[in-house]
Design a protein around this motif. Structure first.
Motif, PDB file in Angstrom:
ATOM      1  N   ASP A 135      -4.855 -18.008  29.358  1.00  0.00           N
ATOM      2  CA  ASP A 135      -3.845 -17.004  29.029  1.00  0.00           C
ATOM      3  C   ASP A 135      -3.381 -17.280  27.597  1.00  0.00           C
ATOM      4  N   LYS A 136      -3.937 -16.553  26.647  1.00  0.00           N
ATOM      5  CA  LYS A 136      -3.622 -16.815  25.242  1.00  0.00           C
ATOM      6  C   LYS A 136      -2.172 -16.483  24.918  1.00  0.00           C
ATOM      7  N   ALA A 137      -1.637 -15.438  25.530  1.00  0.00           N
ATOM      8  CA  ALA A 137      -0.269 -15.037  25.227  1.00  0.00           C
ATOM      9  C   ALA A 137       0.730 -16.115  25.630  1.00  0.00           C
ATOM     10  N   GLU A 138       0.516 -16.719  26.804  1.00  0.00           N
ATOM     11  CA  GLU A 138       1.415 -17.757  27.302  1.00  0.00           C
ATOM     12  C   GLU A 138       0.949 -19.157  26.912  1.00  0.00           C
ATOM     13  N   LYS A 139      -0.216 -19.227  26.277  1.00  0.00           N
ATOM     14  CA  LYS A 139      -0.815 -20.505  25.882  1.00  0.00           C
ATOM     15  C   LYS A 139      -0.953 -21.455  27.075  1.00  0.00           C
ATOM     16  N   LYS A 140      -1.565 -20.928  28.146  1.00  0.00           N
ATOM     17  CA  LYS A 140      -1.769 -21.724  29.360  1.00  0.00           C
ATOM     18  C   LYS A 140      -3.220 -21.605  29.813  1.00  0.00           C
ATOM     19  N   ARG A 141      -3.681 -22.676  30.449  1.00  0.00           N
ATOM     20  CA  ARG A 141      -5.036 -22.709  31.001  1.00  0.00           C
ATOM     21  C   ARG A 141      -4.934 -22.920  32.510  1.00  0.00           C
ATOM     22  N   SER A 179       3.111 -10.286  33.778  1.00  0.00           N
ATOM     23  CA  SER A 179       3.066  -9.708  32.429  1.00  0.00           C
ATOM     24  C   SER A 179       1.719  -9.935  31.738  1.00  0.00           C
ATOM     25  N   THR A 180       0.944 -10.891  32.246  1.00  0.00           N
ATOM     26  CA  THR A 180      -0.370 -11.191  31.655  1.00  0.00           C
ATOM     27  C   THR A 180      -1.433 -10.324  32.320  1.00  0.00           C
TER      28      THR A 180
END
Length: 200
Positions: A135-141, A179-180
């Motif tokens: 998830d690039k927007a939330e910077k999570k993997r 939201s993602t």
């Protein structure tokens, strides 16, 4: 001829007739391969059947629509066509697809797809357990989900991908926030692709 002579003769004829009938019956049973094969399956057949049943139980149902929404390019003629990336109400994302080997040689270098974790390798062997959603927007993997025995909720048993073959595969992840809607799917040795999540 006396009665003493007749009785043994009749007994001999009856015994011979009974032996012939018994031999005919045994011969007929032996000529039915279907009965002999299905009555007592070998231990290897039972083991294969048990494994197949267990894998089918873990494999989620694939959508009827096989429309390709993205394609990951892998090594040596390997590709993975993604057919769905669905977020369900339980908080999971399931990615379904078709893994293809378009080359004329079997592909055996599948160990990297499992990822670097030794515990998962020991539990599941070669699998798609090394896949991640980013998830690039939330910077999570997000990593593949695991069961209680550390096996990934993803297709396992991928030691060899046969030449000119294709098979249905899946991976399950924790769902990112509502939201993602766009994520990147990454699998070791494949080129990453962007996916748009849909709701089940």
């Amino acid at each position: 001829m006396s009665m003493w002579q007749i009785t043994p003769a009749r007994r001999t004829v009856a015994a011979a007739s009974l032996a012939a009938a018994l031999a005919l019956t045994l011969s007929a049973c032996g000529d039915d391969p279907a009965k002999t094969e299905t009555q007592i399956p070998s231990s290897s057949q039972q083991h294969t059947s048990d494994q197949g049943g267990g894998e089918r139980a873990r494999q989620p149902e694939q959508p009827a629509d096989d429309t390709v929404i993205a394609t990951l390019q892998g090594p040596q003629g390997i590709t993975l066509d993604v057919t769905s990336a669905t977020r369900d109400s339980s908080g999971f994302v399931t990615v379904n697809g078709n893994l293809k080997n378009s080359s004329d040689e079997d592909f055996t270098d599948t160990a990297q797809w499992t990822g670097p974790e030794l515990a998962m390798k020991r539990a599941a062997g070669d699998s798609l357990g090394g896949a991640t959603l980013v998830d690039k927007a939330e910077k999570k993997r997000y990593y593949t989900l695991r069961d209680t025995e550390n096996r990934p909720l993803a297709t396992t048993g991928l030691g060899i991908v046969a030449a000119n073959s294709d098979q249905k595969v899946f991976m399950q992840f924790p769902a990112p926030p509502k939201s993602t809607t766009d994520v990147d799917l990454q699998i070791p040795t494949f080129q990453a692709v962007s996916l748009t999540l849909t709701d089940a």
